[in-house]
Design an enzyme around this catalytic site. Structure first.
Site, PDB file in Angstrom:
ATOM      1  N   ARG A 135       0.663  -0.831   0.214  1.00 37.15           N
ATOM      2  CA  ARG A 135       0.210   0.764  -0.020  1.00 37.15           C
ATOM      3  C   ARG A 135       0.682   1.310  -0.327  1.00 37.15           C
ATOM      4  O   ARG A 135       2.424   1.245   0.582  1.00 37.15           O
ATOM      5  CB  ARG A 135      -1.019   0.121   1.261  1.00 37.15           C
ATOM      6  CG  ARG A 135      -2.191  -0.839   1.527  1.00 37.15           C
ATOM      7  CD  ARG A 135      -2.752  -1.195   2.670  1.00 37.15           C
ATOM      8  NE  ARG A 135      -3.536  -2.317   2.459  1.00 37.15           N
ATOM      9  CZ  ARG A 135      -4.658  -1.900   2.076  1.00 37.15           C
ATOM     10  NH1 ARG A 135      -5.181  -1.399   1.628  1.00 37.15           N
ATOM     11  NH2 ARG A 135      -5.775  -2.970   2.175  1.00 37.15           N
ATOM     12  N   ASP A 245       8.110   0.806 -20.271  1.00 35.32           N
ATOM     13  CA  ASP A 245       6.238   0.164 -19.717  1.00 35.32           C
ATOM     14  C   ASP A 245       5.412   1.396 -19.662  1.00 35.32           C
ATOM     15  O   ASP A 245       5.081   1.936 -18.662  1.00 35.32           O
ATOM     16  CB  ASP A 245       6.762  -0.351 -18.802  1.00 35.32           C
ATOM     17  CG  ASP A 245       5.338  -1.575 -17.975  1.00 35.32           C
ATOM     18  OD1 ASP A 245       4.538  -1.147 -19.259  1.00 35.32           O
ATOM     19  OD2 ASP A 245       4.652  -1.709 -17.474  1.00 35.32           O
TER      20      ASP A 245
END
Ligand code: AMP
Length: 402
Positions: A135, A245
């Site tokens: 997180r 990416d």
């Protein structure tokens, strides 16, 4: 989310930075001075070393691939950059000299300013998001009040996901970069269970969400975004880093609406600018990477130019140019088979067509992206750069005479 509980939990644990030395880029060093607190550490010594397969963290693009291709891609080792493992705690001159080669910046060792980061040094705020392996929380460094984002990665999930290499690469590469359109990684530390990354806070969140909400961007906004991406990529390529990416999911938005490239899990430092491994996300994959790894099939930082073209198309059309079934997407990429809707202006169409070129060497260079008429039309900085680059050539005769 009960923040006080979270903070209490953080207070209970001891998080010592195990780094016994510190490599700092010149830029990081000046940051350290100005903020008086943050510094960059680049060791990931607590990560178990592994040569196993790599997975993507967020969107699972590889699942979109046909099984054979997927395994070929997933099994491709993606980097030759070797980072110090946990069994090389004492730094050898080898590991230091290796790391000296990781960026163009002058690296130097300054053990005296090694900051021993730990969680109690931060006030933890609201959760900002959740990735596959942890997180992200808003946080404030207590002594300076510096607001940042803490990304908490769980070591067991990293090793289960077999993404040790990706995490190492992300830390190693990102900690040496400093550009307004590249998300800063200020430092990291770890305890027995977690690795915590101290990141620049991108207040406006994921670009992907903005795009989904707005469906597509107006041309002025898309042009400003593409100009920022071109500036960031120019910086990365100058440092011999290919991102590999580029896509909306990997771009964050800062408080002023500026783009910040993040997620360096697939990026690679390739000093000779040639790589022959295969990775990335199918919709954004350039044709030369689709062909697979092999001695005869090297690719260069020009892969990011193709992805920039796909990104520009998606900004303006709301979907990627080769979106189709997996097999069809691959076939269409291999032939550069796409159509640009008539809603897109002729100038924008021209730039997309100059980026989405099968031959990597024939793709428009980033310098020329920045001075392309479509960028110049919507970007003041682009205009200045355009004038500088073009000199008298594009000025009218009356302008020249005056
Ligand atoms: P990640 O694990 O990097 O995919 O992050 C999960 C989510 O957290 C992202 O999708 C963002 O919404 C949010 N996030 C990650 N890093 C930051 C950051 N530096 N600033 C603001 N939000 C972030």
């Amino acid at each position: 989310m009960d923040v006080s509980n979270l903070e209490a939990a953080f207070e209970r644990i001891t998080v010592a930075d195990e780094n016994d030395d510190l490599l700092v880029t010149s830029t990081t060093s000046s940051y350290h001075k100005s903020k008086g607190a943050l510094s960059t550490t680049v060791s990931v010594s607590a990560l178990a070393s592994s040569n196993s397969a790599v997975n993507r963290q967020k969107v699972p693009p590889l699942q979109k691939l046909a099984a054979t291709n997927a395994s070929r891609i997933v099994n491709a080792s993606v980097t030759k950059v070797t980072l110090p493992s946990h069994d090389s705690q004492s730094r050898t001159s080898d590991s230091i000299s290796h790391r000296r080669t990781l960026t163009d910046s002058v690296l130097y060792i300054q053990p005296s300013i090694a900051k021993q980061w730990s969680l109690p040094m931060f006030d933890i705020g609201k959760p900002l998001g959740k990735g596959k392996f942890g997180r992200v929380y808003l946080a404030k460094e207590k002594s300076t009040g510096f607001v940042c984002a803490l990304k908490v990665l769980h070591k067991n999930e990293i090793s289960q996901g077999k993404v040790e290499k990706q995490v190492r690469r992300e830390i190693e590469i990102q900690s040496h970069l400093a550009h307004p359109n590249v998300l800063r990684l200020f430092g990291h530390f770890h305890d027995s269970k977690r690795i915590i990354l101290i990141l620049e806070y991108a207040a406006k969140g994921e670009l992907y969400k903005h795009l989904r909400r707005e469906l597509k961007f107006p041309e002025w906004k898309a042009a400003q975004y593409i100009a920022q991406m071109a500036a960031a990529l120019k910086y990365l390529h100058k440092k011999h880093v290919m991102h590999r990416d580029i896509k909306p999911e990997n771009i964050l938005v800062g408080i002023h609406g500026e783009l910040k490239i993040s997620d360096f899990g697939w990026s690679v430092h390739a000093p000779n600018n040639r790589r022959n491994t295969m990775c990335g996300t199918l919709d954004y994959l350039p044709p030369e990477m689709l062909r697979g790894a092999g001695k005869e099939n090297y690719y260069t930082e020009k892969v990011d130019l193709w992805s920039l073209g796909v990104l520009m198309y998606e900004f303006l059309c709301g979907e990627a140019p080769f979106e189709d079934t997996q097999i069809q997407t691959q076939r269409r990429i291999a032939r550069a088979d796409y159509q640009i809707p008539n809603t897109v202006s002729a100038e924008a169409k021209d730039l997309i067509q100059r980026l989405l070129v099968l031959d990597p060497e024939k793709r428009i260079p980033l310098d020329e992206v920045e001075t392309h008429p479509w960028i110049v039309k919507y970007c003041k900085t682009g205009e200045r750069a355009y004038n500088r680059a073009s000199g008298d050539k594009f000025r009218s005769s009356s302008e020249r005479e005056s």
